[in-house]
Design a protein around this motif. Structure first.
Motif, short mmCIF file in Angstrom:
data_model
loop_
_atom_site.label_atom_id
_atom_site.label_comp_id
_atom_site.label_asym_id
_atom_site.label_seq_id
_atom_site.Cartn_x
_atom_site.Cartn_y
_atom_site.Cartn_z
N UNK A 157 45.27 -50.00 50.28
CA UNK A 157 45.82 -48.72 50.70
C UNK A 157 44.94 -48.05 51.75
N UNK A 158 45.58 -47.29 52.61
CA UNK A 158 44.88 -46.53 53.64
C UNK A 158 44.22 -45.31 53.01
N UNK A 159 42.93 -45.12 53.27
CA UNK A 159 42.21 -43.96 52.75
C UNK A 159 40.98 -43.69 53.60
N UNK A 160 40.63 -42.41 53.70
CA UNK A 160 39.44 -42.02 54.45
C UNK A 160 38.16 -42.46 53.74
N UNK A 161 38.29 -42.86 52.48
CA UNK A 161 37.10 -43.26 51.70
C UNK A 161 36.35 -44.40 52.37
N UNK A 162 37.06 -45.32 53.03
CA UNK A 162 36.38 -46.44 53.69
C UNK A 162 35.51 -45.96 54.85
N UNK A 163 35.99 -44.95 55.57
CA UNK A 163 35.19 -44.40 56.67
C UNK A 163 33.93 -43.74 56.13
N UNK A 164 34.06 -43.03 55.00
CA UNK A 164 32.90 -42.40 54.38
C UNK A 164 31.90 -43.45 53.90
N UNK A 165 32.43 -44.53 53.32
CA UNK A 165 31.55 -45.59 52.83
C UNK A 165 30.78 -46.24 53.97
N UNK A 166 31.46 -46.51 55.08
CA UNK A 166 30.80 -47.09 56.24
C UNK A 166 29.71 -46.17 56.77
N UNK A 167 30.01 -44.87 56.86
CA UNK A 167 29.04 -43.90 57.38
C UNK A 167 27.80 -43.82 56.49
N UNK A 168 27.99 -43.99 55.18
CA UNK A 168 26.86 -43.92 54.26
C UNK A 168 26.19 -45.27 54.04
N UNK A 169 26.82 -46.33 54.55
CA UNK A 169 26.24 -47.66 54.41
C UNK A 169 26.32 -48.24 53.02
N UNK A 170 27.41 -47.92 52.31
CA UNK A 170 27.57 -48.39 50.93
C UNK A 170 28.98 -48.98 50.75
N UNK A 171 29.19 -49.77 49.71
CA UNK A 171 30.56 -50.15 49.37
C UNK A 171 31.31 -48.90 48.90
N UNK A 172 32.61 -48.95 48.98
CA UNK A 172 33.41 -47.77 48.66
C UNK A 172 33.22 -47.33 47.21
N UNK A 173 32.91 -48.27 46.32
CA UNK A 173 32.75 -47.88 44.91
C UNK A 173 31.54 -46.98 44.68
N UNK A 174 30.61 -46.95 45.64
CA UNK A 174 29.39 -46.16 45.48
C UNK A 174 29.58 -44.70 45.86
#
Length: 203
Positions: A157-174
């Protein structure tokens, strides 16, 4: 197990898929992500130090590969026919992410057409699927199934969470306190399990 993530077009969550597949595989056995994309997106993601697996550039892959049971390769966009043949021959499963937009689907169909004379085992993963009431994901799946292409049951699914995860350098579950992040990780867990099963059929 060696899984390669490839695509003819950017913006299809190729690196996001490689990162989260590696994050899942790391829970099973030591996993290496090989960054073969000229943009070095996976290496940038890893530079924050929050990924639970090792990321190395393609030029260092041979040196490190023997230390790991699983290898995920994030390739550059638009591989040539020769590169595509090498990619297929060098992995247990080729994963082709695509979002449901018309241009991305057209690029995907070009890839699958190029794969016909090569053979090899591959799966198509629908990514960046918009939420309801949009029917883009369902329509894209129906199109791919009508072409008798091996589209995965799982989708992302499309979600902004992936962009946040990339910016923080973590997998999305973190990501903390984000329900969308939990759902996003569930999507990739399901996809990763399907990928592992498909790769295991070949090995």
């Amino acid at each position: 197990m060696i899984v390669t993530v490839a695509g003819y077009k950017g913006g299809i969550a190729k690196t996001t898929t490689a990162v989260h597949l590696a994050a899942y595989l790391q829970t099973l056995a030591p996993t290496l992500l090989v960054d073969g994309d000229a943009n070095r997106s996976a290496s940038l993601w890893a530079s924050h130090g929050g990924l639970p697996f090792t990321v190395v550039p393609e030029a260092q892959a041979m040196k490190h590969a023997r230390k790991f049971e699983n290898i995920v390769i994030d390739t550059g966009a638009r591989p040539s026919a020769d590169e595509l043949r090498d990619l297929v021959g060098g992995c247990d499963l080729l994963v082709l992410p695509t979002n449901p937009e018309a241009m991305s689907l057209d690029a995907l169909l070009q890839t699958t057409e190029a794969l016909r004379p090569i053979g090899g085992t591959y799966r198509i993963l629908l990514t960046l699927v918009p939420p309801s009431p949009s029917r883009e994901g369902e329509e894209a799946r129906a199109l791919l199934e009508a072409e008798t292409l091996p589209v995965m049951r799982s989708s992302i699914r499309q979600t902004v969470a992936f962009r946040h995860a990339s910016a923080q350098g973590v997998p999305v579950y973190a990501l903390k306190g984000q329900r969308a992040a939990k759902l996003a990780w569930m999507d990739y867990e399901k996809a990763a399990k399907e990928i592992v099963a498909a790769a295991g059929e070949r090995t």
